[in-house]
Enzyme design. Structure first.
Site, short mmCIF file in Angstrom:
data_model
loop_
_atom_site.label_atom_id
_atom_site.label_comp_id
_atom_site.label_asym_id
_atom_site.label_seq_id
_atom_site.Cartn_x
_atom_site.Cartn_y
_atom_site.Cartn_z
N LYS A 189 -4.28 -3.34 -2.17
CA LYS A 189 -5.35 -3.05 -1.60
C LYS A 189 -6.63 -3.63 -1.99
O LYS A 189 -7.39 -3.90 -0.94
CB LYS A 189 -5.57 -1.41 -1.78
CG LYS A 189 -4.71 -0.73 -0.81
CD LYS A 189 -4.87 0.94 -0.81
CE LYS A 189 -3.47 1.79 -0.23
NZ LYS A 189 -4.08 3.18 -0.17
N ASP A 191 -8.06 4.88 5.06
CA ASP A 191 -7.38 6.08 4.14
C ASP A 191 -8.93 7.00 4.19
O ASP A 191 -8.84 8.07 4.10
CB ASP A 191 -7.34 5.50 2.60
CG ASP A 191 -6.01 4.77 2.41
OD1 ASP A 191 -5.21 5.17 3.29
OD2 ASP A 191 -5.93 3.86 1.57
#
Ligand code: ATR
Length: 266
Positions: free
Chosen positions: A65, A100
């Protein structure tokens, strides 16, 4: 045909393929969603290769990420989080998003929990905690961060406007005054443990657990036993996928279909 996928290592047990394929089917979009287990030493090449191959979009999972954040142009809000979990390969280049963070907020909305002016405790200080802490702050909550290694909680709190860091020994006291408690540690993952003391739960709390294996963690069952509202980790997984689908296609995601596909694979 459009091609989307998830890039991570490992990715073989990812629940994203059935969730996204169900969404594409429902919307009649001719697309495939595949898994890419990338070599961590060649991750930048992998992102460039995906772009060169004409892949339309990627979900990015651990441990890439931060690499995705460096590769794709993130917007200002995401710049603070330092992590990208969704890449949209556009005509103007790859653009990074963090669904997220936005997805967790949508999971709360879906459960009729308005985070504005609430007192929210994030337990943990790793990647999941970052997304939650910035998300809660963005939604107007007062954020408290508690972590086993208190120094990491202080470091994260220094980055999140208005947040305060604590060691885990403060958690009971924080919970006494809180409206929302979110577990962003790995405690409870495939084990029957909770990071929160069972006797600290009360009926005015909303409990959220980022862990979704098992779905009913000790953290959530203790919370429910005390009369607290619970939101399990599959909702975060669902709404990060919903956010990715909407970013890539520009269409409203078929949330119920995606939820059904996800939960049938859990
Ligand atoms: P992720 O990126 O998924 O959030 P991570 O960066 O490894 O994962 O973070 C794991 C989090 O779980 C950390 O906050 C960690 O606490 P430390 O910073 O003190 O390591 C927390 N954690 C892991 N095991 C724990 C345990 N047994 N008790 C309390 N916290 C724990």
């Amino acid at each position: 045909m459009d091609v989307y996928g998830i890039i991570g290592n490992p990715v073989e047990h990812s629940l994203s393929p059935p969730m996204h394929e169900a969404a594409f089917r429902e919307h009649g979009i001719d697309a495939k969603y595949v898994t890419f287990e990338a070599d961590p030493d060649r991750i930048e090449e992998a992102f460039r290769g995906a772009d060169a191959l004409g892949i339309d979009g990627l979900t990015v999972t651990l441990p890439f990420k931060h690499d995705a954040f460096e590769f794709a142009e993130p917007d200002e809000q995401i710049r603070r989080v330092g992590a990208v979990n969704t890449i949209d390969f556009t005509e103007n280049g790859p653009v990074g998003y963090n669904t997220d963070m936005t997805g967790t907020l949508r999971a709360f909305e879906h459960h009729d929990v308005n985070l504005k002016d609430t007192r929210a405790v994030v337990v943990g200080a790793g990647g999941a905690a970052r997304a939650l802490a910035f998300g809660f702050e963005d939604a107007g909550a007062d954020v408290q961060i508690a972590n086993r290694t208190a120094s990491k909680a202080h470091d994260l709190a220094d980055e999140v406007p208005g947040a305060t860091g604590h060691g885990l020994e403060d958690l009971s006291d924080l919970m006494a005054d809180a409206d929302v408690v979110a577990n962003a540690t790995s405690v409870g993952l495939e084990s029957d443990e909770s990071v929160a003391p069972a006797d600290a739960w009360h009926r005015d709390l909303v409990a959220f657990d980022a862990v979704y294996k098992p779905l009913e963690t000790r953290f959530l069952t203790d919370a429910a036993a005390a009369g607290a509202q619970t939101i399990d980790g599959a909702w975060m997984l669902l709404f990060q996928g919903v956010g990715a689908f909407e970013t890539w296609t520009g269409e409203d995601a078929p949330v119920e279909t995606m939820n059904g596909a996800l939960r049938s694979h859990l």
